[in-house]
Design a protein around this motif. Structure first.
Motif, PDB file in Angstrom:
ATOM      1  N   LEU A 169       0.855  -1.180   0.000  1.00 48.97           N
ATOM      2  CA  LEU A 169       0.000   0.000   0.000  1.00 48.97           C
ATOM      3  C   LEU A 169       0.894   1.234   0.000  1.00 48.97           C
ATOM      4  O   LEU A 169       1.685   1.447   0.913  1.00 48.97           O
ATOM      5  CB  LEU A 169      -0.916   0.015   1.223  1.00 48.97           C
ATOM      6  N   LEU A 170       0.759   2.035  -1.037  1.00 45.69           N
ATOM      7  CA  LEU A 170       1.514   3.274  -1.150  1.00 45.69           C
ATOM      8  C   LEU A 170       0.747   4.391  -0.443  1.00 45.69           C
ATOM      9  O   LEU A 170      -0.429   4.644  -0.752  1.00 45.69           O
ATOM     10  CB  LEU A 170       1.720   3.646  -2.625  1.00 45.69           C
ATOM     11  N   THR A 171       1.421   5.048   0.491  1.00 50.11           N
ATOM     12  CA  THR A 171       0.837   6.203   1.174  1.00 50.11           C
ATOM     13  C   THR A 171       1.666   7.427   0.838  1.00 50.11           C
ATOM     14  O   THR A 171       2.870   7.460   1.096  1.00 50.11           O
ATOM     15  CB  THR A 171       0.819   5.999   2.696  1.00 50.11           C
TER      16      THR A 171
ATOM     17  N   LEU B 113      -8.124   3.201  -8.983  1.00 51.55           N
ATOM     18  CA  LEU B 113      -7.026   2.528  -8.292  1.00 51.55           C
ATOM     19  C   LEU B 113      -7.471   1.818  -7.027  1.00 51.55           C
ATOM     20  O   LEU B 113      -6.666   1.106  -6.414  1.00 51.55           O
ATOM     21  CB  LEU B 113      -5.933   3.552  -7.951  1.00 51.55           C
ATOM     22  N   GLY B 114      -8.720   1.997  -6.618  1.00 52.57           N
ATOM     23  CA  GLY B 114      -9.194   1.343  -5.400  1.00 52.57           C
ATOM     24  C   GLY B 114      -8.545   1.896  -4.147  1.00 52.57           C
ATOM     25  O   GLY B 114      -8.408   1.187  -3.139  1.00 52.57           O
ATOM     26  N   GLY B 115      -8.127   3.168  -4.196  1.00 52.45           N
ATOM     27  CA  GLY B 115      -7.465   3.783  -3.053  1.00 52.45           C
ATOM     28  C   GLY B 115      -8.335   4.817  -2.380  1.00 52.45           C
ATOM     29  O   GLY B 115      -9.574   4.842  -2.554  1.00 52.45           O
ATOM     30  N   GLN B 116      -7.692   5.670  -1.602  1.00 49.96           N
ATOM     31  CA  GLN B 116      -8.403   6.736  -0.891  1.00 49.96           C
ATOM     32  C   GLN B 116      -7.640   8.044  -1.062  1.00 49.96           C
ATOM     33  O   GLN B 116      -6.411   8.053  -1.137  1.00 49.96           O
ATOM     34  CB  GLN B 116      -8.532   6.405   0.603  1.00 49.96           C
ATOM     35  N   ALA B 117      -8.418   9.154  -1.078  1.00 47.52           N
ATOM     36  CA  ALA B 117      -7.833  10.492  -1.136  1.00 47.52           C
ATOM     37  C   ALA B 117      -8.497  11.355  -0.072  1.00 47.52           C
ATOM     38  O   ALA B 117      -9.733  11.478  -0.047  1.00 47.52           O
ATOM     39  CB  ALA B 117      -8.025  11.098  -2.526  1.00 47.52           C
ATOM     40  N   GLN B 118      -7.697  11.909   0.821  1.00 50.01           N
ATOM     41  CA  GLN B 118      -8.219  12.737   1.911  1.00 50.01           C
ATOM     42  C   GLN B 118      -7.624  14.142   1.815  1.00 50.01           C
ATOM     43  O   GLN B 118      -6.424  14.303   1.586  1.00 50.01           O
ATOM     44  CB  GLN B 118      -7.857  12.121   3.266  1.00 50.01           C
TER      45      GLN B 118
ATOM     46  N   LEU C  21      -2.856  10.461   0.060  1.00 48.72           N
ATOM     47  CA  LEU C  21      -3.297   9.492  -0.941  1.00 48.72           C
ATOM     48  C   LEU C  21      -2.844   8.100  -0.530  1.00 48.72           C
ATOM     49  O   LEU C  21      -1.674   7.903  -0.173  1.00 48.72           O
ATOM     50  CB  LEU C  21      -2.717   9.824  -2.326  1.00 48.72           C
ATOM     51  N   GLU C  22      -3.770   7.146  -0.587  1.00 52.74           N
ATOM     52  CA  GLU C  22      -3.441   5.748  -0.325  1.00 52.74           C
ATOM     53  C   GLU C  22      -3.800   4.946  -1.569  1.00 52.74           C
ATOM     54  O   GLU C  22      -4.952   4.943  -2.005  1.00 52.74           O
ATOM     55  CB  GLU C  22      -4.216   5.231   0.897  1.00 52.74           C
ATOM     56  N   VAL C  23      -2.773   4.285  -2.139  1.00 54.30           N
ATOM     57  CA  VAL C  23      -2.956   3.599  -3.427  1.00 54.30           C
ATOM     58  C   VAL C  23      -2.418   2.170  -3.331  1.00 54.30           C
ATOM     59  O   VAL C  23      -1.224   1.974  -3.067  1.00 54.30           O
ATOM     60  CB  VAL C  23      -2.224   4.346  -4.562  1.00 54.30           C
ATOM     61  N   PRO C  24      -3.252   1.155  -3.536  1.00 52.36           N
ATOM     62  CA  PRO C  24      -2.748  -0.225  -3.600  1.00 52.36           C
ATOM     63  C   PRO C  24      -1.842  -0.392  -4.815  1.00 52.36           C
ATOM     64  O   PRO C  24      -2.156   0.098  -5.905  1.00 52.36           O
ATOM     65  CB  PRO C  24      -4.016  -1.061  -3.743  1.00 52.36           C
ATOM     66  N   LEU C  25      -0.734  -1.106  -4.627  1.00 54.53           N
ATOM     67  CA  LEU C  25       0.221  -1.272  -5.731  1.00 54.53           C
ATOM     68  C   LEU C  25      -0.019  -2.523  -6.549  1.00 54.53           C
ATOM     69  O   LEU C  25       0.598  -2.703  -7.601  1.00 54.53           O
ATOM     70  CB  LEU C  25       1.652  -1.289  -5.173  1.00 54.53           C
ATOM     71  N   THR C  26      -0.879  -3.395  -6.088  1.00 56.03           N
ATOM     72  CA  THR C  26      -1.058  -4.684  -6.765  1.00 56.03           C
ATOM     73  C   THR C  26      -2.438  -4.866  -7.338  1.00 56.03           C
ATOM     74  O   THR C  26      -2.712  -5.877  -7.967  1.00 56.03           O
ATOM     75  CB  THR C  26      -0.772  -5.837  -5.788  1.00 56.03           C
ATOM     76  N   ARG C  27      -3.349  -3.904  -7.140  1.00 48.35           N
ATOM     77  CA  ARG C  27      -4.707  -4.083  -7.635  1.00 48.35           C
ATOM     78  C   ARG C  27      -4.726  -4.039  -9.153  1.00 48.35           C
ATOM     79  O   ARG C  27      -4.152  -3.149  -9.766  1.00 48.35           O
ATOM     80  CB  ARG C  27      -5.622  -2.987  -7.102  1.00 48.35           C
ATOM     81  N   LYS C  28      -5.426  -4.961  -9.811  1.00 48.37           N
ATOM     82  CA  LYS C  28      -5.564  -4.973 -11.266  1.00 48.37           C
ATOM     83  C   LYS C  28      -6.791  -4.146 -11.613  1.00 48.37           C
ATOM     84  O   LYS C  28      -7.920  -4.537 -11.348  1.00 48.37           O
ATOM     85  CB  LYS C  28      -5.711  -6.391 -11.812  1.00 48.37           C
TER      86      LYS C  28
END
Length: 496
Positions: free
Chosen positions: A415-417, A449-454, A466-473
């Motif tokens: 998970l990239l933060t 990207l299935g992540g979150q932005a606050q 920003l939280e971004v999963p690195l493996t989500r297809k």
């Protein structure tokens, strides 16, 4: 008179004599060129091709002998015919001097018109024949050079062809064979054995054994070739597969030519086999790459289409700037991905590309490990970063020299933060509504990207996380081509 006219130069300082020469020589139907002095004659010679020069010996400033000497010094006029005209009695010494200066004849005054015309005509015709001979010689030399070059080229091609054949055989990619159509005997060279993966010590070359090495789906090709030769075909070429004894499948192209007897009956068939396995594999890779490029191009066009359709602005210039900025951001990440053959992109490289126009005297601080992003993640995150930089440059910390920006990121459990912290800029007010840039950023990060932005609109500066999963297809990576619909719908929701 049907001939190509030549130029005859008449040199005399007396106009009356020049006129007389013109009248005498008019019947020759040549081009008469007039010069009233030696210097004028030299100027004419430098500009015009002259066949014969008729020059008066006695002229002021530059006499005939001096003019002749100057003419002969120039390589171009060393063979030009010069006839001297002398109004005074000349001795043998004077004649000898004239001949040494390059004169071909003397004409005394008074001039006999018939004699002068005859002399001029002889040298004019000689000039014409000489030029014709030179032209024929040039044409002959050109033909000889062309023929020589053709022969040299043919020899070079034959030599090059033999070298290529030798290199191909030495590399094990080519083999030759011979089949006695009457007795059924076969002959293979070393390259042929190598292609089929068999040894000449243990492999007997005969139709049954050769057929056993052919791919079952390509056996019919051999039967078809034999039938074609029986029908009178003299040459045949086909691609086929072989299965080596170790199980490896190889692609080959075979070329065969028949030799016939006096009754047109086939007596021998000879051929060459070339291993084209690597070429076939390259073609497969190229086809796969073409499909991949087509897919990625459609994805990029879908993003560009969404950007153009959904960007909002109060005036044309602002609209153009907004669209250009977003398209350029997409182009920059595309370049980065192309350099990596679309294997991915470094997060730090994306940030560097976006902050390049704003990097002013240490205003920006970056901190984080090396992170390799998937192509689709890189594209979406690049657009999100572009929106953040653009907004900061317009309204936030990057809009003033006192502003500061800190970008920090870390990765934990794939998970990239990423944190975006502004300070020192203008006083920040929480917006009453979100603009297109903020809404598209949220839609792209969360939906694609299935992540979150606050967002935290602090008075001292924006804080974004920003939280971004690195493996989500994501849908963009799917070869089904559904990216366009998904991205457009998500951005449409962001603009609504």
């Amino acid at each position: 008179m049907d001939h190509e006219k030549v130029n005859i130069l008449l040199v005399d300082d007396q106009p009356a004599k020049l006129l007389a020469y013109e009248v005498i020589l008019k019947d020759l139907d040549e081009n008469l060129v007039i010069a009233s002095s030696g210097r004028e004659a030299l100027e004419v010679l430098l500009k015009t091709e002259i066949a014969v020069i008729l020059v008066d010996v006695c002229m002021p400033e530059l006499d005939g002998f001096e003019l002749a000497a100057m003419i002969r010094e120039h390589p171009r006029f060393q063979k030009t015919a010069m006839i001297f005209i002398s109004a005074i009695q000349v001795s043998d010494i004077d004649r000898l001097r004239g001949y040494e200066m390059g004169a071909v004849d003397y004409v005394p005054v008074p001039v006999v018109p018939e004699v002068l015309r005859a002399k001029i005509k002889v040298f004019a015709e000689l000039y014409r024949k000489t030029r014709e001979l030179e032209r024929l010689n040039r044409e002959l030399e050109d033909r000889v050079r062309a023929r020589t070059a053709e022969l040299e080229n043919s020899t070079a091609k034959l030599r090059e062809s033999e070298q290529r054949r030798s290199m191909a055989i030495a590399a094990g990619k080519m083999g030759s064979w011979d089949w006695d159509w009457i007795s059924g005997d076969w002959m293979w060279d070393e390259g042929q054995y190598r292609i089929f993966g068999v040894s000449p010590d243990s492999f007997a070359v005969n139709p049954a054994n050769v057929q056993a090495l052919l791919h079952p789906d390509d056996v019919e090709q051999l039967r078809k070739a034999i039938a074609e030769f029986n029908k009178g075909t003299r040459a045949y070429e086909t691609e086929f597969r072989i299965i080596r004894p170790d199980g490896e499948v190889r692609w080959c192209v075979g070329t065969a030519a028949a030799t016939v007897d006096d009754s047109s009956r086939v007596v021998r068939v000879s051929g060459v086999t070339v291993d084209i396995t690597e070429r076939k594999r390259a073609e497969e890779r190229q086809n796969l790459l073409a499909r991949e490029v087509d897919h990625r191009a459609k994805n990029a066009l879908a993003l560009a289409q969404s950007i153009v359709r959904l960007t909002r602005a109060d005036e044309v210039k602002a609209y153009v700037n907004a669209v250009e900025g977003r398209i350029n951001a997409l182009a920059r990440v595309h370049t980065i991905l192309s350099l990596s053959s679309w294997q991915g992109a470094e997060l730090s490289r994306l940030i560097d590309e976006e902050l390049a126009p704003y990097s002013l005297g240490g205003q920006i601080v970056l901190a984080g490990p090396e992170v390799q992003l998937l192509p689709t993640t890189a594209q979406t995150l690049a657009l999100a970063l572009h929106e953040l930089f653009t907004n900061s440059a317009k309204y936030g910390a990057l809009s003033t020299r006192s502003g500061r920006l800190a970008i920090r990121w870390q990765v934990e459990n794939q998970l990239l933060t990423l944190s975006w912290e502004e300070s020192g800029g203008p006083l920040v007010m929480t917006p009453k509504s979100r603009g297109f840039g903020t809404r598209s950023l949220l839609a792209s990060v969360e939906s694609q990207l299935g992540g979150q932005a606050q967002f935290d609109w602090r008075a001292e500066g924006l804080l974004c996380r920003l939280e971004v999963p690195l493996t989500r297809k994501t849908s963009a990576a799917s070869p089904s081509g559904k990216f366009e619909d998904a991205s457009s719908a998500e951005l449409q929701r962001a603009s609504g």
